[in-house]
Design a protein around this motif. Structure first.
Motif: not given
Length: 186
Positions: A138-141, A161-172
């Motif tokens: 989530x991008x907070x302005x 704005x919100x963006x989703x990375x579904x079922x990802x192995x990436x770290x935060x």
């Protein structure tokens, strides 16, 4: 973290709250956020972030507190970030499960404003934190309330704005590094 650094950060925080501006300039893009004071020019004043860390043998988390000072005013206004229930919180904390970062944030300064970008990992029930999971960003302005919302805090971070990375192995951390180069849109 050494006790000397912790004491210095605490002294700066106390001085800040007392109205004395001990300021450390930060680059336009800051990743990862380091402990201490960070500052950005925002509108007619300065946005300040006090970033600290709590750590003991079982717990680690970062705490982010934002303040805004108008150029012609001595007041330092706290700047809330909404929590999951959309209520203002004046200190935003990261989250860690074991050795895995579950939620953290960065500041992204853009031509159209300053954003606090938060990545939040969620895993399925009965899964390990290191397993794949959905990461919500989530991008907070940073905004001024204005006359339209007289009961709101004078300055706040509002979801943009919100963006989703579904079922990802990436770290935060990896997702935040990627987001640092993106814009708050698809």
């Amino acid at each position: 973290m050494s006790w000397k650094k912790l004491a210095a950060a605490l002294a700066c925080s106390v001085a800040l709250l007392a109205g004395h501006a001990l300021v450390m300039a930060a680059p336009a893009e800051t990743y990862p956020l380091k402990q201490g004071l960070h500052q950005w020019t925002a509108g007619t004043g300065k946005l300040m972030l006090v970033a600290g860390t709590y750590q003991d043998t079982t717990t680690f988390r970062r705490a982010y507190s934002f303040y805004f000072k108008e150029a012609n005013d001595d007041a330092w206004n706290q700047v809330p970030v909404p929590d999951k229930n959309k209520l203002p919180q004046f200190t935003w904390n990261s989250a860690v499960g074991g050795e895995t970062t579950l939620a953290d944030g960065i500041v992204a300064a853009r031509q159209d404003g300053i954003y606090f970008v938060v990545a939040d990992k969620r895993v399925e029930r009965n899964k390990s934190y290191v397993d794949k999971g959905d990461i919500f960003v989530t991008w907070y302005k940073f905004t001024q309330a204005g006359d339209d919302h007289p009961d709101d805090p004078p300055y706040a971070f509002k979801p943009a704005f919100t963006r989703t990375y579904p079922k990802t192995a990436d770290t935060v951390d990896a997702i935040l590094a990627r987001e640092a180069s993106l814009q708050p849109r698809k």
